[in-house]
Design an enzyme around this catalytic site. Sequence first.
Site, PDB file in Angstrom:
ATOM      1  NE  ARG A  37      -3.807   0.227   0.460  1.00 14.63           N
ATOM      2  CZ  ARG A  37      -4.789   0.368   1.354  1.00 14.63           C
ATOM      3  NH1 ARG A  37      -5.186  -0.653   2.060  1.00 14.63           N
ATOM      4  NH2 ARG A  37      -5.394   1.515   1.495  1.00 14.63           N
ATOM      5  NE  ARG A  50      -9.661   8.273  -3.213  1.00  9.91           N
ATOM      6  CZ  ARG A  50     -10.923   8.614  -3.040  1.00  9.91           C
ATOM      7  NH1 ARG A  50     -11.525   9.407  -3.891  1.00  9.91           N
ATOM      8  NH2 ARG A  50     -11.590   8.152  -2.012  1.00  9.91           N
ATOM      9  CG  ASP A  86      -8.979  -2.676  -3.582  1.00 16.06           C
ATOM     10  OD1 ASP A  86      -8.273  -2.159  -2.702  1.00 16.06           O
ATOM     11  OD2 ASP A  86      -9.865  -3.512  -3.326  1.00 16.06           O
ATOM     12  CE1 TYR A 161     -13.000  -6.099   2.647  1.00 16.10           C
ATOM     13  CE2 TYR A 161     -11.472  -7.773   1.847  1.00 16.10           C
ATOM     14  CZ  TYR A 161     -11.721  -6.639   2.586  1.00 16.10           C
ATOM     15  OH  TYR A 161     -10.701  -6.039   3.278  1.00 16.10           O
TER      16      TYR A 161
HETATM   17  O1  CP3 Z   1       0.174  -1.296  -2.503  1.00 14.45           O
HETATM   18  C1  CP3 Z   1      -0.211  -0.405  -3.301  1.00 14.45           C
HETATM   19  O2  CP3 Z   1       0.160   0.762  -3.241  1.00 14.45           O
HETATM   20  C2  CP3 Z   1      -1.141  -0.826  -4.434  1.00 14.45           C
HETATM   21  C3  CP3 Z   1      -2.510  -0.558  -4.206  1.00 14.45           C
HETATM   22  C4  CP3 Z   1      -3.402  -1.438  -3.342  1.00 14.45           C
HETATM   23  C5  CP3 Z   1      -4.635  -0.942  -2.858  1.00 14.45           C
HETATM   24  N1  CP3 Z   1      -5.305  -1.961  -2.264  1.00 14.45           N
HETATM   25  C6  CP3 Z   1      -5.089   0.437  -3.053  1.00 14.45           C
HETATM   26  C7  CP3 Z   1      -6.145   0.961  -2.183  1.00 14.45           C
HETATM   27  C8  CP3 Z   1      -3.314  -2.762  -2.950  1.00 14.45           C
HETATM   28  C9  CP3 Z   1      -2.166  -3.750  -3.147  1.00 14.45           C
HETATM   29  C10 CP3 Z   1      -4.524  -3.086  -2.267  1.00 14.45           C
HETATM   30  C11 CP3 Z   1      -4.819  -4.432  -1.769  1.00 14.45           C
HETATM   31  C12 CP3 Z   1      -5.958  -4.605  -0.867  1.00 14.45           C
HETATM   32  N2  CP3 Z   1      -7.180  -3.992  -0.889  1.00 14.45           N
HETATM   33  C13 CP3 Z   1      -5.980  -5.571   0.171  1.00 14.45           C
HETATM   34  C14 CP3 Z   1      -4.845  -6.505   0.485  1.00 14.45           C
HETATM   35  C15 CP3 Z   1      -3.803  -5.817   1.274  1.00 14.45           C
HETATM   36  C16 CP3 Z   1      -4.210  -5.474   2.670  1.00 14.45           C
HETATM   37  O3  CP3 Z   1      -4.157  -4.283   3.016  1.00 14.45           O
HETATM   38  O4  CP3 Z   1      -4.551  -6.398   3.428  1.00 14.45           O
HETATM   39  C17 CP3 Z   1      -7.220  -5.485   0.810  1.00 14.45           C
HETATM   40  C18 CP3 Z   1      -7.684  -6.299   1.980  1.00 14.45           C
HETATM   41  C19 CP3 Z   1      -7.974  -4.496   0.129  1.00 14.45           C
HETATM   42  C20 CP3 Z   1      -9.368  -4.067   0.406  1.00 14.45           C
HETATM   43  C21 CP3 Z   1      -9.377  -2.620   0.692  1.00 14.45           C
HETATM   44  N3  CP3 Z   1      -9.437  -1.649  -0.285  1.00 14.45           N
HETATM   45  C22 CP3 Z   1      -9.218  -1.981   1.945  1.00 14.45           C
HETATM   46  C23 CP3 Z   1      -9.119  -2.681   3.265  1.00 14.45           C
HETATM   47  C24 CP3 Z   1      -9.179  -0.601   1.687  1.00 14.45           C
HETATM   48  C25 CP3 Z   1      -8.891   0.488   2.677  1.00 14.45           C
HETATM   49  C26 CP3 Z   1     -10.036   1.279   3.105  1.00 14.45           C
HETATM   50  C27 CP3 Z   1      -9.548   2.667   3.443  1.00 14.45           C
HETATM   51  O5  CP3 Z   1     -10.200   3.612   3.011  1.00 14.45           O
HETATM   52  O6  CP3 Z   1      -8.520   2.794   4.118  1.00 14.45           O
HETATM   53  C28 CP3 Z   1      -9.338  -0.418   0.308  1.00 14.45           C
HETATM   54  C29 CP3 Z   1      -9.341   0.871  -0.408  1.00 14.45           C
HETATM   55  C30 CP3 Z   1      -8.033   1.196  -1.037  1.00 14.45           C
HETATM   56  N4  CP3 Z   1      -7.293   0.331  -1.759  1.00 14.45           N
HETATM   57  C31 CP3 Z   1      -7.383   2.449  -0.980  1.00 14.45           C
HETATM   58  C32 CP3 Z   1      -6.196   2.320  -1.707  1.00 14.45           C
HETATM   59  C33 CP3 Z   1      -5.166   3.381  -1.981  1.00 14.45           C
HETATM   60  C34 CP3 Z   1      -7.914   3.715  -0.311  1.00 14.45           C
HETATM   61  C35 CP3 Z   1      -8.807   4.368  -1.310  1.00 14.45           C
HETATM   62  C36 CP3 Z   1      -8.980   5.838  -1.038  1.00 14.45           C
HETATM   63  O7  CP3 Z   1      -9.826   6.172  -0.217  1.00 14.45           O
HETATM   64  O8  CP3 Z   1      -8.266   6.624  -1.667  1.00 14.45           O
END
Ligand code: CP3
Length: 353
Positions: A37, A50, A86, A161
Amino acid sequence: MNSRKGVHDLGQNAFNDTFLKACRKEAVPYTPVWYMRQAGRYQPEYREIRKKYSFFEINENPEVCAEVTRLPVEQLGVDAAILFADIMTPLQPIGVEVDMVSGKGPMIRNPIRSLADVERLHSIHPEQSLPFIGETIQLLREQLSVPLIGFAGAPFTLSSYLIEGGPSKDYHKTKGFMYARPKEWQALMDKLADVTVEYLLYQIRSGAQAVQVFDSWVGSVGAEDYEQYIAPTMTKIFTALKQTGIPTIYFGSGTAHLLNIWNGLPVDVLSIDWRISIDEVRALGIEKSVQGNLDPSMLLAPWELLKNKVTAILDQGCKQPGYIFNLGHGVFPEASVETLQRLTQFIHDYTKK
Ligand code: CP3
């Protein structure tokens, strides 16, 4: 300046393959590092982007998506980029209605409760339904001087999910479905395994140079049940990927009790968290490459404390070839760019031969 580009001791445009070498257990000039991330809300530049685009709008616009993917590479000097997407990205084309709720995570409007729900998921044709992913990868391969990691969610974590309808703390509904309806569970695992494989093969065809499978929540399953209900699916996935010759990484959190089983999977790198030390992992007889394992909360610790912890991790990781520094889970919004810059520089300097 070179360090900011992740090309230590190499010419400005030379390709930095340190990360790929570590995946293959080859000798490296210093320990490669990237952060799960690494693109996200802790970066002021990401927050600005964003304001203009939703998460999925970024994902679907190759120019912007490539820019967001490159941001941490240029800002932190890390040794690998990870495609900005994602784990939910390949689920929309198979008929899952998902909203990304800021600060919460993915929310599913049509959760899975029955065999009929599983059967209504379509198969995936990524070239047709996700053309922007291939385009982003191709663009990044022209722009990057570090390897590009592709990724996908693992079936258990995706199903958590799909079944819960959103994030969960205990995965009762998911594991309840697994125990109560083993046939439906297997049908769901088979379907998601196909999605994961097809989507990752598409990323590899497009130019991804390594792939990571995120099984963030599988640590909630006991070892025996993992073996019975999940391991066959993961074997299928990594066997299919192996034919590409591209390094594969398997990540989970809280999976110390599963590592002996993971060691038997046809995967190259195991990504571990802080609940087990690298010395303990090696003591289990694990010879695969290891990635990890700083507790992301440590990013908020005073520098001296953080430095001591990281030094201990590096001393353990560097005892044998096949080590990649990373966090034990993702960077979070409260982390600071300055700390991650300093940390990356320290890891490179401390391990430089
Ligand atoms: O690593 C990177 O920079 C690549 C991008 C990436 C995202 N999600 C971008 C993202 C990766 C590799 C993921 C994987 C992901 N997504 C996982 C596996 C890794 C982990 O953290 O366990 C999981 C479980 C998800 C599901 C998911 N999507 C979650 C838990 C969230 C976070 C919610 C939040 O708002 O904090 C997301 C949203 C998400 N995915 C964001 C990003 C940058 C935030 C979106 C935003 O509001 O800008």
